[in-house]
Write a protein that holds these residues in place. Structure first.
Motif, short mmCIF file in Angstrom:
data_model
loop_
_atom_site.label_atom_id
_atom_site.label_comp_id
_atom_site.label_asym_id
_atom_site.label_seq_id
_atom_site.Cartn_x
_atom_site.Cartn_y
_atom_site.Cartn_z
N UNK A 1 39.06 45.61 61.06
CA UNK A 1 38.61 44.91 59.86
C UNK A 1 39.45 45.32 58.65
N UNK A 2 39.90 46.57 58.67
CA UNK A 2 40.72 47.06 57.57
C UNK A 2 42.08 46.36 57.51
N UNK A 3 42.42 45.60 58.56
CA UNK A 3 43.65 44.81 58.57
C UNK A 3 43.37 43.36 58.21
N UNK A 4 42.15 43.12 57.72
CA UNK A 4 41.81 41.79 57.23
C UNK A 4 41.29 40.83 58.26
N UNK A 5 40.85 41.33 59.41
CA UNK A 5 40.34 40.45 60.47
C UNK A 5 38.85 40.71 60.68
N UNK A 6 38.05 39.72 60.35
CA UNK A 6 36.59 39.82 60.53
C UNK A 6 36.07 38.76 61.49
N UNK A 7 36.81 37.66 61.60
CA UNK A 7 36.43 36.54 62.48
C UNK A 7 37.70 36.01 63.14
N UNK A 8 37.52 35.14 64.13
CA UNK A 8 38.68 34.64 64.87
C UNK A 8 39.64 33.87 63.96
N UNK A 9 39.11 33.17 62.99
CA UNK A 9 39.97 32.40 62.08
C UNK A 9 40.91 33.27 61.27
N UNK A 10 40.60 34.55 61.15
CA UNK A 10 41.46 35.47 60.38
C UNK A 10 42.70 35.90 61.15
N UNK A 11 42.81 35.51 62.41
CA UNK A 11 43.90 35.99 63.24
C UNK A 11 45.25 35.34 62.90
N UNK A 12 45.21 34.16 62.27
CA UNK A 12 46.46 33.49 61.90
C UNK A 12 47.22 34.34 60.89
N UNK A 13 48.53 34.45 61.12
CA UNK A 13 49.38 35.26 60.25
C UNK A 13 49.39 36.73 60.60
N UNK A 14 48.68 37.12 61.66
CA UNK A 14 48.59 38.52 62.07
C UNK A 14 49.42 38.77 63.33
N UNK A 15 49.57 40.04 63.67
CA UNK A 15 50.30 40.43 64.88
C UNK A 15 49.32 40.87 65.96
N UNK A 16 49.43 40.23 67.11
CA UNK A 16 48.52 40.47 68.22
C UNK A 16 49.26 41.23 69.32
N UNK A 17 48.77 42.42 69.65
CA UNK A 17 49.36 43.19 70.73
C UNK A 17 48.84 42.72 72.07
N UNK A 18 49.75 42.39 72.97
CA UNK A 18 49.37 41.86 74.29
C UNK A 18 49.96 42.78 75.37
N UNK A 19 49.10 43.40 76.15
CA UNK A 19 49.56 44.33 77.18
C UNK A 19 50.10 43.59 78.39
N UNK A 20 51.04 44.24 79.07
CA UNK A 20 51.59 43.68 80.31
C UNK A 20 50.46 43.47 81.33
N UNK A 21 50.44 42.29 81.94
CA UNK A 21 49.45 42.00 82.95
C UNK A 21 48.08 41.64 82.41
N UNK A 22 47.93 41.56 81.09
CA UNK A 22 46.63 41.23 80.50
C UNK A 22 46.24 39.80 80.86
N UNK A 23 45.02 39.61 81.33
CA UNK A 23 44.57 38.28 81.75
C UNK A 23 43.93 37.48 80.62
N UNK A 24 43.41 38.16 79.61
CA UNK A 24 42.73 37.44 78.54
C UNK A 24 43.68 36.54 77.76
#
Length: 352
Positions: free
Chosen positions: A133-156
């Protein structure tokens, strides 16, 4: 009229032989009733190393529930859901616990073996985006403009395109940073990424264990934003199911009872989990199991209709969600993915 001695002898001999045969037959029947039948050997594969998610299976084994169904279950660890499904398809394993969405992709190949799920353990998928939340993300709509870490083999991340589309989010506006699974939580904890994809009962609990304050974590579960995907399910080798249908039914009954026990006695369930782990934390796995039960196993749908089954219409919609990121050689139907013929009636699957 006198009877010849030889005739009398043969008559008496035949009578004695008949009585002896009858006695032996009776003795054999008695022995068959007394001597226990040999249990059916079952090879069961987990798709990942043991954690709290394995609790229902481990508790069913430790409590003798499989044994009471005439089954002897040996477990092994596969290298992910794709590997677990491949083992079942080849006959190297009889059953496995695997992500049903990976099974949909497997069955979406035109020449795929007819492996099916027979029991859904996670009524809702554990897929989630875990953010600070301290990075400005409280809801899914806040994810735009952010950096998403995706692990190798992640299914989600495979269902992220469908989730973004459903919620009006432009995928191109979210930067993906491909990272190793081992550094996913450390990178988020250090602020090197704004959020990560993963499982709600894994990444979120791990982050709290690393000291990230719970009130700074936003756990954005896909299920809370309209994703209809089911989670982990028990799959079975089709040849084994055809050869031993009663064994499959017995396995399912034992697993239902094991899930009951895990819900009612989570501390006992975690003790079984910890006994199979190398250096696991009891408190951490207990929190993980409680998170899993509340969010993925004991859902409103399960409370109403019982555990283990699927709604075919919902499953069909979830197949369409998988298709947003996967090109089907032949789109599977709900009946291609799930076989309900091994389930007990609904009243035998209710969880109080």
């Amino acid at each position: 009229m006198r009877v010849r001695p030889t005739i009398a002898f043969h008559c008496i001999s035949a009578l004695l032989t008949g009585l002896l045969a009858l006695a032996c037959s009776g003795a054999s029947q008695v022995r068959a009733q007394v001597e226990p039948r040999q249990p059916i050997q079952i090879r069961f594969a987990f798709d990942r190393p043991i954690d709290a998610g394995a609790a229902p299976v481990l508790l069913a084994s430790a409590s003798g529930l499989f044994g009471s169904e005439g089954l002897a279950v040996a477990t092994e660890i596969a290298g992910g859901s794709a590997d677990a499904i491949a083992r079942v398809a080849s006959g190297a394993a009889d059953f496995a616990l695997a992500d049903i969405n990976e099974l949909i992709r497997f069955r979406g190949k035109s020449d795929a073996p007819q492996v099916k799920a027979v029991f859904v353990l996670y009524n809702q998928s554990p897929y989630a985006i875990v953010a600070r939340k301290s990075r400005g993300i409280h809801a899914l709509s806040d994810i735009e403009g952010k950096t998403l870490g995706v692990a190798e083999g992640d299914l989600s991340i495979r269902l992220w395109p469908a989730l973004a589309k459903r919620n009006g989010i432009k995928v191109a506006n979210v930067k993906q940073n491909r990272i190793g699974a081992a550094v996913r939580e450390p990178m988020l904890s250090a602020g090197q990424v704004d959020a990560v994809t993963g499982f709600s009962y894994l990444s979120a609990v791990n982050l709290r264990d690393r000291g990230v304050p719970a009130d700074d974590l936003a756990v954005l579960r896909f299920a809370d934003y309209g994703c209809e995907a089911y989670g982990f399910a028990v799959i079975v080798n089709p040849a084994f199911a055809a050869r031993s249908p009663e064994a499959v039914k017995g396995f399912v009954r034992a697993l239902i009872a094991g899930t009951h026990l895990a819900i009612k006695q989570p501390a006992r369930a975690v003790d079984e989990v910890i006994s199979r782990m190398d250096g696991g934390s009891r408190d951490l796995e207990l929190e993980r199991l409680q998170t899993l039960i509340a969010g993925n196993i004991l859902t409103a749908e399960v409370r109403r209709y019982g555990i283990g089954g699927v709604d075919p219409a919902r499953l069909d919609r979830s197949i369409a969600e998988v298709g947003e990121d996967f090109k089907f050689g032949k789109r599977p139907s709900a009946a291609d993915i799930f076989d309900d013929s091994f389930l007990p009636p609904p009243d035998g699957r209710l969880i109080n």
